[in-house]
Design a protein around this motif. Structure first.
Motif, PDB file in Angstrom:
ATOM      1  N   ALA A   2       0.834  -1.209   0.000  1.00 45.55           N
ATOM      2  CA  ALA A   2       0.000   0.000   0.000  1.00 45.55           C
ATOM      3  C   ALA A   2       0.865   1.254   0.000  1.00 45.55           C
ATOM      4  O   ALA A   2       1.886   1.327   0.675  1.00 45.55           O
ATOM      5  CB  ALA A   2      -0.926   0.001   1.216  1.00 45.55           C
ATOM      6  N   GLU A  38      -4.747   4.642   1.519  1.00 49.24           N
ATOM      7  CA  GLU A  38      -4.696   3.225   1.148  1.00 49.24           C
ATOM      8  C   GLU A  38      -4.123   2.387   2.292  1.00 49.24           C
ATOM      9  O   GLU A  38      -4.634   1.298   2.586  1.00 49.24           O
ATOM     10  CB  GLU A  38      -3.849   3.024  -0.117  1.00 49.24           C
ATOM     11  N   LYS A  42      -6.127  -0.691   4.009  1.00 45.48           N
ATOM     12  CA  LYS A  42      -5.533  -2.032   3.965  1.00 45.48           C
ATOM     13  C   LYS A  42      -5.175  -2.524   5.368  1.00 45.48           C
ATOM     14  O   LYS A  42      -5.282  -3.719   5.658  1.00 45.48           O
ATOM     15  CB  LYS A  42      -4.287  -2.055   3.063  1.00 45.48           C
TER      16      LYS A  42
END
Length: 176
Positions: free
Chosen positions: A137, A142, A146
């Protein structure tokens, strides 16, 4: 150990009785066999205890990794990408080892089905994929997303461990 000494002594007595053709020579080998079986059982119990202790150490590591991912989810910029990559790799290794302990005797007999199910080949592969995605990531948003997904996967394993642990330990924890 005491069992090893007793087994060795019983074997020596059996050999001596057979060499001397003693009247009780026929009784000696079964006694030696019994002592060897006791030794084998003692060694198996010791190994099971060590593996059970290792499983609980892995559970502790898993819970630490969950805390790290929780921090990454709530404060995505607090941890550098390298730290998340390291945590993802460690979580894969931790769950690999837990899977082995959950599937192999004697520890497989100590833990229930929920842990084996949580670490089945398909579930382990899906968890590893989530951890790989976390490690790759980029960007704060993000990483946050994640980390949350990977944390949820690890929490399932942790909860399955709790449900699967030996009954005696579950009872001991609830009485505390």
């Amino acid at each position: 150990t005491n069992e090893a000494g007793a087994a060795g002594q019983a074997l020596q007595q059996a050999a001596t009785a057979l060499e001397k053709r003693a009247a009780d020579a026929r009784r000696q080998p079964p006694a030696a066999t019994e002592k060897l079986e006791q030794l084998s059982q003692a060694l198996e119990n010791q190994m099971a205890g060590q593996q059970l202790a290792a499983a609980y150490q892995l559970k502790r590591l898993l819970d630490e990794q969950i805390k790290t991912l929780d921090q990454a989810e709530s404060q995505p910029d607090a941890l550098p990408a390298q730290a998340l990559q390291k945590t993802a790799g460690q979580a894969k290794a931790t769950t690999d080892e837990l899977k082995q302990l959950a599937e192999k005797k004697p520890t497989s007999e100590a833990f229930g089905e929920p842990l084996r199910d949580a670490l089945s080949d398909a579930n382990k592969q899906a968890l590893d994929q989530k951890l790989s995605e976390l490690a790759q990531a980029s960007g704060s948003e993000e990483r946050q997303q994640k980390a949350g997904v990977a944390k949820a996967g690890l929490e399932k394993v942790s909860q399955a461990f709790q449900k699967s642990q030996p009954q005696v330990l579950q009872e001991a924890k609830t009485s505390d």
